[in-house]
Scaffold this motif. Structure first.
Motif, PDB file in Angstrom:
ATOM      1  N   VAL A  97       0.868  -1.174   0.000  1.00 61.28           N
ATOM      2  CA  VAL A  97       0.000   0.000   0.000  1.00 61.28           C
ATOM      3  C   VAL A  97       0.903   1.222   0.000  1.00 61.28           C
ATOM      4  N   SER A  98       0.687   2.151  -0.939  1.00 61.98           N
ATOM      5  CA  SER A  98       1.496   3.363  -0.972  1.00 61.98           C
ATOM      6  C   SER A  98       0.618   4.573  -1.265  1.00 61.98           C
ATOM      7  N   VAL A  99       0.973   5.709  -0.644  1.00 59.58           N
ATOM      8  CA  VAL A  99       0.267   6.965  -0.833  1.00 59.58           C
ATOM      9  C   VAL A  99       1.314   8.048  -1.068  1.00 59.58           C
ATOM     10  N   GLY A 100       1.127   8.849  -2.114  1.00 60.96           N
ATOM     11  CA  GLY A 100       2.114   9.837  -2.505  1.00 60.96           C
ATOM     12  C   GLY A 100       2.056  11.128  -1.713  1.00 60.96           C
ATOM     13  N   ASP A 101       3.084  11.946  -1.887  1.00 58.88           N
ATOM     14  CA  ASP A 101       3.205  13.230  -1.195  1.00 58.88           C
ATOM     15  C   ASP A 101       2.025  14.151  -1.510  1.00 58.88           C
ATOM     16  N   GLY A 102       1.632  14.920  -0.510  1.00 59.93           N
ATOM     17  CA  GLY A 102       0.620  15.952  -0.711  1.00 59.93           C
ATOM     18  C   GLY A 102      -0.810  15.473  -0.700  1.00 59.93           C
ATOM     19  N   THR A 103      -1.035  14.174  -0.572  1.00 58.12           N
ATOM     20  CA  THR A 103      -2.413  13.665  -0.545  1.00 58.12           C
ATOM     21  C   THR A 103      -3.046  13.976   0.810  1.00 58.12           C
ATOM     22  N   VAL A 104      -4.318  14.379   0.769  1.00 58.19           N
ATOM     23  CA  VAL A 104      -5.038  14.818   1.964  1.00 58.19           C
ATOM     24  C   VAL A 104      -6.237  13.901   2.202  1.00 58.19           C
ATOM     25  N   PHE A 105      -6.414  13.487   3.451  1.00 53.91           N
ATOM     26  CA  PHE A 105      -7.574  12.696   3.861  1.00 53.91           C
ATOM     27  C   PHE A 105      -8.407  13.565   4.794  1.00 53.91           C
ATOM     28  N   ASN A 106      -9.600  13.949   4.332  1.00 57.05           N
ATOM     29  CA  ASN A 106     -10.445  14.880   5.079  1.00 57.05           C
ATOM     30  C   ASN A 106     -11.544  14.187   5.866  1.00 57.05           C
ATOM     31  N   GLY A 107     -11.427  12.911   6.079  1.00 55.97           N
ATOM     32  CA  GLY A 107     -12.412  12.163   6.853  1.00 55.97           C
ATOM     33  C   GLY A 107     -11.972  10.733   6.958  1.00 55.97           C
ATOM     34  N   ALA A 108     -12.763   9.920   7.602  1.00 58.20           N
ATOM     35  CA  ALA A 108     -12.381   8.535   7.833  1.00 58.20           C
ATOM     36  C   ALA A 108     -12.203   7.796   6.515  1.00 58.20           C
ATOM     37  N   THR A 109     -11.011   7.239   6.299  1.00 60.36           N
ATOM     38  CA  THR A 109     -10.718   6.416   5.120  1.00 60.36           C
ATOM     39  C   THR A 109     -10.102   5.116   5.581  1.00 60.36           C
ATOM     40  N   GLY A 124      -1.678   8.133  -5.782  1.00 59.89           N
ATOM     41  CA  GLY A 124      -0.665   9.065  -6.232  1.00 59.89           C
ATOM     42  C   GLY A 124      -0.501  10.293  -5.352  1.00 59.89           C
ATOM     43  N   ARG A 125       0.107  11.310  -5.930  1.00 58.36           N
ATOM     44  CA  ARG A 125       0.403  12.554  -5.236  1.00 58.36           C
ATOM     45  C   ARG A 125      -0.757  13.541  -5.344  1.00 58.36           C
ATOM     46  N   ASP A 126      -0.876  14.404  -4.326  1.00 62.65           N
ATOM     47  CA  ASP A 126      -1.783  15.552  -4.381  1.00 62.65           C
ATOM     48  C   ASP A 126      -3.242  15.149  -4.588  1.00 62.65           C
ATOM     49  N   CYS A 127      -3.639  14.006  -4.022  1.00 63.81           N
ATOM     50  CA  CYS A 127      -5.041  13.589  -4.107  1.00 63.81           C
ATOM     51  C   CYS A 127      -5.816  14.147  -2.914  1.00 63.81           C
ATOM     52  N   GLY A 161      -4.420   7.736  -9.741  1.00 60.29           N
ATOM     53  CA  GLY A 161      -3.383   8.610 -10.273  1.00 60.29           C
ATOM     54  C   GLY A 161      -3.125   9.818  -9.399  1.00 60.29           C
ATOM     55  N   ASP A 162      -2.391  10.790  -9.933  1.00 55.93           N
ATOM     56  CA  ASP A 162      -2.099  12.021  -9.212  1.00 55.93           C
ATOM     57  C   ASP A 162      -3.274  12.998  -9.306  1.00 55.93           C
ATOM     58  N   HIS A 163      -3.427  13.819  -8.269  1.00 56.47           N
ATOM     59  CA  HIS A 163      -4.417  14.899  -8.244  1.00 56.47           C
ATOM     60  C   HIS A 163      -5.820  14.373  -8.595  1.00 56.47           C
ATOM     61  N   VAL A 164      -6.246  13.373  -7.831  1.00 56.46           N
ATOM     62  CA  VAL A 164      -7.591  12.797  -7.981  1.00 56.46           C
ATOM     63  C   VAL A 164      -8.410  13.173  -6.757  1.00 56.46           C
TER      64      VAL A 164
END
Length: 233
Positions: A97-109, A124-127, A161-164
């Protein structure tokens, strides 16, 4: 700290914060917990000191020789849980499992890794993930064709992907793929590959509802009265 096995679980598994190995629970970033069981051996967890964590739970209780990599993510509230699968006594082995830089989780995931070796859940990144999102890298049980004997739900991983932007209560299932720049509408279920970038996906199951969309974190003060300046493309 309590040992999960007769040996120190931080010796049986590698936990890294940047380039420094964590040797006890007190060395984890604030807001991060890692859980072990006797079957938790050979796993590798990589964390970034640039991450902003609130209630991040990494459960290795059903994992052996698996990898979890979190870049400089931000878990704003609600929490992020990453776990793996146990099936008839067999635990996940060699999954990632991998998560890229800048990704934000705004609630329970909740992200669930695959059961099979070499299968990955990759974000990816920036999601941006909204609340109550479920990412399920395994179907947990076999589904077979009665005539041919073919396995109908082999594990194939999940790729974001990135920025999703993933909306509220979305479910991403085994085989899901989402192209960079895309948006997944609230309560959609994604269960297949969408390689098109900058697509709006919606529905149960999801389908492409619109192409050539672009999302931004900021919402316009004029509520869209004036269109954005679009460069020549």
């Amino acid at each position: 700290m309590q040992d999960a096995t007769p040996e120190n679980p931080y010796e049986a598994n590698e936990i890294w914060l940047d380039s420094e190995r964590v040797t006890e629970a007190d060395g984890l970033p604030r807001g991060v917990t890692v859980a072990f069981k006797p079957t938790s051996v050979g796993n590798v967890v990589r964390l970034s000191s640039a991450g902003r964590y609130q209630n991040v739970q990494i459960d290795l209780g059903s994992a052996a020789n698996c990898v979890v990599s979190l870049g400089s993510v931000r878990v704003a509230f609600g929490g992020l849980k990453i776990s793996f699968v146990i099936n008839n006594g067999r635990v996940s082995s060699g999954a990632a499992v991998s998560v890229g830089d800048g990704t934000v989780f705004n609630g329970a995931t909740h992200i669930i890794g695959a059961l099979s070796d070499g299968i990955a859940v990759t974000i990816g990144r920036d999601c941006l993930f909204a609340s109550n999102v479920s990412v399920r890298g395994s179907s947990h049980h076999g589904l077979w064709d009665m005539d041919s004997g073919e396995l109908l739900n082999p594990e194939a991983g999940i790729t974001v992907g990135d920025h999703v932007w993933v909306g509220n209560q979305v479910i991403l299932l085994n085989k899901a793929e989402i192209g960079s720049g895309s948006v997944v509408a609230a309560r959609s279920i994604v269960n297949k590959r969408f390689v098109e970038q900058n697509a709006l996906l919606a529905g149960t199951p999801a389908a492409v509802r619109r192409s050539r969309v672009e999302w931004t974190n900021g919402f316009p003060k004029d509520n869209g009265a004036q269109p954005r300046n679009v460069p020549n493309r």
